[in-house]
Design a protein around this motif. Structure first.
Motif, PDB file in Angstrom:
ATOM      1  N   ILE A 203       0.832  -1.213   0.000  1.00  0.00           N
ATOM      2  CA  ILE A 203       0.000   0.000   0.000  1.00  0.00           C
ATOM      3  C   ILE A 203       0.865   1.262   0.000  1.00  0.00           C
ATOM      4  CG2 ILE A 203      -1.808   1.290   1.190  1.00  0.00           C
ATOM      5  CD1 ILE A 203      -2.828  -1.354   0.174  1.00  0.00           C
ATOM      6  N   PHE A 204       1.723   1.423   0.994  1.00  0.00           N
ATOM      7  CA  PHE A 204       2.409   2.697   1.185  1.00  0.00           C
ATOM      8  C   PHE A 204       3.446   2.983   0.103  1.00  0.00           C
ATOM      9  CE2 PHE A 204       1.678   1.568   5.891  1.00  0.00           C
ATOM     10  CZ  PHE A 204       0.354   1.939   5.797  1.00  0.00           C
ATOM     11  N   GLU A 205       4.273   2.005  -0.226  1.00  0.00           N
ATOM     12  CA  GLU A 205       5.302   2.247  -1.243  1.00  0.00           C
ATOM     13  C   GLU A 205       4.699   2.532  -2.621  1.00  0.00           C
ATOM     14  OE1 GLU A 205       8.174  -0.891  -1.095  1.00  0.00           O
ATOM     15  OE2 GLU A 205       8.632  -0.534   1.032  1.00  0.00           O
ATOM     16  N   PRO A 206       3.733   1.753  -3.098  1.00  0.00           N
ATOM     17  CA  PRO A 206       3.152   2.086  -4.408  1.00  0.00           C
ATOM     18  C   PRO A 206       2.509   3.469  -4.453  1.00  0.00           C
ATOM     19  CG  PRO A 206       2.563  -0.149  -3.773  1.00  0.00           C
ATOM     20  CD  PRO A 206       3.211   0.482  -2.578  1.00  0.00           C
ATOM     21  N   LEU A 207       1.833   3.869  -3.376  1.00  0.00           N
ATOM     22  CA  LEU A 207       1.111   5.142  -3.379  1.00  0.00           C
ATOM     23  C   LEU A 207       1.981   6.327  -2.954  1.00  0.00           C
ATOM     24  CD1 LEU A 207      -2.368   4.094  -1.898  1.00  0.00           C
ATOM     25  CD2 LEU A 207      -1.667   4.280  -4.296  1.00  0.00           C
ATOM     26  N   TYR A 268      -4.272  11.879   1.498  1.00  0.00           N
ATOM     27  CA  TYR A 268      -4.746  12.379   0.208  1.00  0.00           C
ATOM     28  C   TYR A 268      -4.380  11.400  -0.907  1.00  0.00           C
ATOM     29  CZ  TYR A 268      -4.755  15.497  -3.922  1.00  0.00           C
ATOM     30  OH  TYR A 268      -4.943  16.056  -5.169  1.00  0.00           O
ATOM     31  N   ALA A 269      -3.173  10.856  -0.867  1.00  0.00           N
ATOM     32  CA  ALA A 269      -2.753   9.881  -1.877  1.00  0.00           C
ATOM     33  C   ALA A 269      -3.646   8.645  -1.843  1.00  0.00           C
ATOM     34  CB  ALA A 269      -1.295   9.488  -1.656  1.00  0.00           C
ATOM     35  N   PHE A 270      -3.988   8.193  -0.649  1.00  0.00           N
ATOM     36  CA  PHE A 270      -4.869   7.037  -0.516  1.00  0.00           C
ATOM     37  C   PHE A 270      -6.261   7.364  -1.070  1.00  0.00           C
ATOM     38  CE2 PHE A 270      -7.769   4.280   1.965  1.00  0.00           C
ATOM     39  CZ  PHE A 270      -7.231   3.036   1.648  1.00  0.00           C
ATOM     40  N   GLY A 271      -6.757   8.559  -0.755  1.00  0.00           N
ATOM     41  CA  GLY A 271      -8.060   8.972  -1.252  1.00  0.00           C
ATOM     42  C   GLY A 271      -8.102   9.112  -2.758  1.00  0.00           C
ATOM     43  N   ARG A 272      -7.029   9.657  -3.356  1.00  0.00           N
ATOM     44  CA  ARG A 272      -6.976   9.773  -4.820  1.00  0.00           C
ATOM     45  C   ARG A 272      -7.040   8.409  -5.487  1.00  0.00           C
ATOM     46  NH1 ARG A 272      -1.825  13.175  -6.434  1.00  0.00           N
ATOM     47  NH2 ARG A 272      -0.995  11.908  -4.731  1.00  0.00           N
ATOM     48  N   MET A 273      -6.384   7.421  -4.889  1.00  0.00           N
ATOM     49  CA  MET A 273      -6.434   6.063  -5.438  1.00  0.00           C
ATOM     50  C   MET A 273      -7.868   5.539  -5.437  1.00  0.00           C
ATOM     51  SD  MET A 273      -6.836   2.668  -4.345  1.00  0.00           S
ATOM     52  CE  MET A 273      -6.415   2.711  -2.596  1.00  0.00           C
ATOM     53  N   LEU A 274      -8.600   5.778  -4.365  1.00  0.00           N
ATOM     54  CA  LEU A 274      -9.991   5.324  -4.305  1.00  0.00           C
ATOM     55  C   LEU A 274     -10.838   6.038  -5.346  1.00  0.00           C
ATOM     56  CD1 LEU A 274     -10.545   5.145  -0.434  1.00  0.00           C
ATOM     57  CD2 LEU A 274     -10.140   3.228  -1.998  1.00  0.00           C
ATOM     58  N   LEU A 275     -10.653   7.361  -5.495  1.00  0.00           N
ATOM     59  CA  LEU A 275     -11.423   8.105  -6.490  1.00  0.00           C
ATOM     60  C   LEU A 275     -11.123   7.624  -7.905  1.00  0.00           C
ATOM     61  CD1 LEU A 275     -11.398  11.855  -5.379  1.00  0.00           C
ATOM     62  CD2 LEU A 275     -13.323  10.264  -5.375  1.00  0.00           C
ATOM     63  N   ALA A 276      -9.896   7.184  -8.129  1.00  0.00           N
ATOM     64  CA  ALA A 276      -9.485   6.697  -9.455  1.00  0.00           C
ATOM     65  C   ALA A 276      -9.796   5.219  -9.629  1.00  0.00           C
ATOM     66  CB  ALA A 276      -8.005   6.962  -9.668  1.00  0.00           C
ATOM     67  N   GLU A 277     -10.648   4.680  -8.765  1.00  0.00           N
ATOM     68  CA  GLU A 277     -11.064   3.272  -8.827  1.00  0.00           C
ATOM     69  C   GLU A 277      -9.876   2.323  -8.804  1.00  0.00           C
ATOM     70  OE1 GLU A 277     -13.692   3.291 -12.329  1.00  0.00           O
ATOM     71  OE2 GLU A 277     -15.351   3.114 -10.888  1.00  0.00           O
ATOM     72  N   GLY A 278      -8.905   2.630  -7.940  1.00  0.00           N
ATOM     73  CA  GLY A 278      -7.780   1.735  -7.724  1.00  0.00           C
ATOM     74  C   GLY A 278      -6.518   2.095  -8.463  1.00  0.00           C
ATOM     75  N   ALA A 279      -6.564   3.081  -9.356  1.00  0.00           N
ATOM     76  CA  ALA A 279      -5.379   3.468 -10.123  1.00  0.00           C
ATOM     77  C   ALA A 279      -4.590   4.550  -9.390  1.00  0.00           C
ATOM     78  CB  ALA A 279      -5.781   3.964 -11.503  1.00  0.00           C
ATOM     79  N   TYR A 280      -3.300   4.634  -9.699  1.00  0.00           N
ATOM     80  CA  TYR A 280      -2.453   5.715  -9.200  1.00  0.00           C
ATOM     81  C   TYR A 280      -1.434   6.031 -10.292  1.00  0.00           C
ATOM     82  CZ  TYR A 280       0.883   1.971  -8.081  1.00  0.00           C
ATOM     83  OH  TYR A 280       1.730   0.886  -8.155  1.00  0.00           O
ATOM     84  N   ALA A 281      -0.632   7.044 -10.076  1.00  0.00           N
ATOM     85  CA  ALA A 281       0.243   7.537 -11.147  1.00  0.00           C
ATOM     86  C   ALA A 281       1.174   6.467 -11.698  1.00  0.00           C
ATOM     87  CB  ALA A 281       1.055   8.730 -10.640  1.00  0.00           C
ATOM     88  N   GLY A 282       1.615   5.542 -10.835  1.00  0.00           N
ATOM     89  CA  GLY A 282       2.559   4.541 -11.299  1.00  0.00           C
ATOM     90  C   GLY A 282       1.948   3.230 -11.721  1.00  0.00           C
ATOM     91  N   GLY A 283       0.627   3.110 -11.657  1.00  0.00           N
ATOM     92  CA  GLY A 283       0.002   1.842 -12.028  1.00  0.00           C
ATOM     93  C   GLY A 283      -1.363   1.659 -11.390  1.00  0.00           C
ATOM     94  N   ARG A 284      -1.626   0.453 -10.938  1.00  0.00           N
ATOM     95  CA  ARG A 284      -2.938   0.134 -10.355  1.00  0.00           C
ATOM     96  C   ARG A 284      -2.752  -0.672  -9.076  1.00  0.00           C
ATOM     97  NH1 ARG A 284      -8.116   0.271 -11.248  1.00  0.00           N
ATOM     98  NH2 ARG A 284      -7.815   1.340 -13.249  1.00  0.00           N
ATOM     99  N   LEU A 285      -3.396  -0.231  -8.002  1.00  0.00           N
ATOM    100  CA  LEU A 285      -3.332  -0.926  -6.720  1.00  0.00           C
ATOM    101  C   LEU A 285      -4.450  -1.954  -6.607  1.00  0.00           C
ATOM    102  CD1 LEU A 285      -1.623  -0.609  -3.978  1.00  0.00           C
ATOM    103  CD2 LEU A 285      -3.738   0.374  -3.093  1.00  0.00           C
ATOM    104  N   LEU A 286      -5.663  -1.556  -7.038  1.00  0.00           N
ATOM    105  CA  LEU A 286      -6.846  -2.404  -6.924  1.00  0.00           C
ATOM    106  C   LEU A 286      -7.655  -2.358  -8.205  1.00  0.00           C
ATOM    107  CD1 LEU A 286      -8.071  -1.359  -3.352  1.00  0.00           C
ATOM    108  CD2 LEU A 286      -7.106  -3.590  -3.967  1.00  0.00           C
ATOM    109  N   ALA A 287      -8.408  -3.411  -8.450  1.00  0.00           N
ATOM    110  CA  ALA A 287      -9.351  -3.412  -9.564  1.00  0.00           C
ATOM    111  C   ALA A 287     -10.534  -2.515  -9.224  1.00  0.00           C
ATOM    112  CB  ALA A 287      -9.836  -4.830  -9.830  1.00  0.00           C
ATOM    113  N   PRO A 288     -11.166  -1.901 -10.225  1.00  0.00           N
ATOM    114  CA  PRO A 288     -12.326  -1.043  -9.942  1.00  0.00           C
ATOM    115  C   PRO A 288     -13.403  -1.731  -9.115  1.00  0.00           C
ATOM    116  CG  PRO A 288     -11.622  -0.732 -12.201  1.00  0.00           C
ATOM    117  CD  PRO A 288     -10.803  -1.872 -11.658  1.00  0.00           C
TER     118      PRO A 288
END
Length: 383
Positions: A203-207, A268-288
């Protein structure tokens, strides 16, 4: 001076808060205010990157890690937890919620991963704190305000939990807090690594949540705020934990319910990932679909009503509340997040694309939402 800064400073001036950091973001538009000081003595000004004990904001993070392991195939929502938690292979339940702890019946079915994610496994805080089966959770397991250095290691903690009956049959009612602690132990055993290492890696390193952890390293203690609660006699604030206190070393029991330290930007980084349905700047943490499950209400109307002391008309997703009706200007249906007992709050609002974070150092005195949070949410809703 911005309206956000003004409304927070009013609470610092009247002595309700030593300081606060607030963040409101919609897309690339981010407003941040840091007011007051890191402690009552005013030893240093509050800063955007000040560190806070975020308490129950740990719960959504642990829920996200659970979904990561589900996507990996290590867990499944319907899997009985006894595979990883043999201590819970044969749980018993008090015959009625008001029964004594030795008046028990067998559980009607196994506890599942989904039960833990939705806080419906049968362990936790009910609205009635006088129930006999609740007392061992407080006296034996130390459930309640976070005190990380005073909790037993996970194996010992689980052995003690196994001797405590469920308050309700699995799946029957929503109960607060304990399920997230059990979930933290489950994740560590399923992944074969400690919960701090698992969250850091997955969680923390990817985000890029570089400041979120179960302890603050010595070289960062100067950024760590002090933590206060209302004195027993009322009125003045008293010190509950200083920077060199309980969060200065990794605890024996890394709590999946309330153990993390973090910053406004990490949340905020964690929240942005949720708003992006699991995506973040470097890839994807979770499926939508995993994010949708996390941020959807899983409770029945009677379960929400029974849990009104904590949820106050909201529903519950995985690790956080989900607004199901517009009760106040900020209660937009679908709004997801939670409040920490240390005076912290973080939410995402999919309908408006907003992330809101409020961090203070004052323990909340009751399930009632503090005035500064209501004012902050009202401002964020009209911004």
């Amino acid at each position: 001076m911005s309206e956000l800064r003004s409304l927070l400073e009013a609470h610092v001036i009247d002595g309700a808060l030593p300081g606060a950091v607030a963040l409101i973001a919609r897309g690339e538009d981010v407003e941040v205010a840091a007011v007051g000081a890191v402690d009552m003595a005013g030893s240093a000004p509050m800063a955007r990157d000040s560190l806070f004990r975020v308490a129950s904001l740990t719960k959504p993070v642990v829920a996200a890690a659970t979904m990561v392991l589900i996507e990996d195939g290590l867990l499944a929502l319907g899997s009985p937890v006894a595979r990883w938690l043999p201590e819970l292979a044969d749980p018993v339940v008090v015959r009625t919620p008001s029964s004594l702890v030795d008046d028990v019946v067998p559980a009607e079915r196994p506890i599942t991963v989904a039960d833990l994610l939705t806080s419906r496994a049968g362990y936790g805080f009910p609205s009635d704190f006088s129930l006999p089966a609740l007392q061992p959770l407080i006296s034996v397991l130390k459930q309640g305000p976070p005190q990380p250095q005073h909790i037993a290691d996970p194996d010992t903690w689980m052995a003690r939990l196994a001797r405590i009956p469920l308050l309700y049959q699995p799946g029957r009612e929503w109960l607060y807090n304990t399920c997230s602690d059990i979930l933290g132990v489950l994740l560590a055993r399923a992944a074969g690594q400690s919960l701090p290492d698992l969250l850091a890696e997955r969680i923390f390193e990817p985000l890029g949540m570089r400041d979120t952890a179960f302890a603050v390293p010595p070289e960062q203690l100067h950024r760590f705020t002090s933590y206060y609660r209302t004195a027993p006699a009322g009125g003045a604030l008293e010190l509950a934990d200083a920077p060199g206190g309980q969060w200065s070393t990794v605890p024996p029991f890394p709590s999946g319910a309330d153990g993390l330290v973090s910053t406004a930007d990490d949340l905020y980084a964690f929240g942005r990932m949720l708003l992006a349905e699991g995506a973040y700047a470097g890839g994807r943490l979770l499926a939508p679909d995993s994010v949708r499950q996390m941020t959807s209400d899983h409770l029945t109307a009677p379960q929400r009503e029974a849990a009104a002391l904590f949820l106050d008309g909201q529903g519950w997703g995985y690790g956080g509340s989900v607004d199901v009706a517009r009760l106040d200007p900020w209660n937009v249906p679908g709004r997801y997040g939670w409040i920490g007992g240390t005076g912290t709050a973080a939410h995402v609002v999919p309908a408006t694309g907003a992330v809101t974070v409020l961090l203070t150092q004052r323990e909340t005195d009751s399930p009632a939402v503090p005035a500064q949070m209501r004012e902050f949410w009202a401002y964020a809703a009209r911004r």
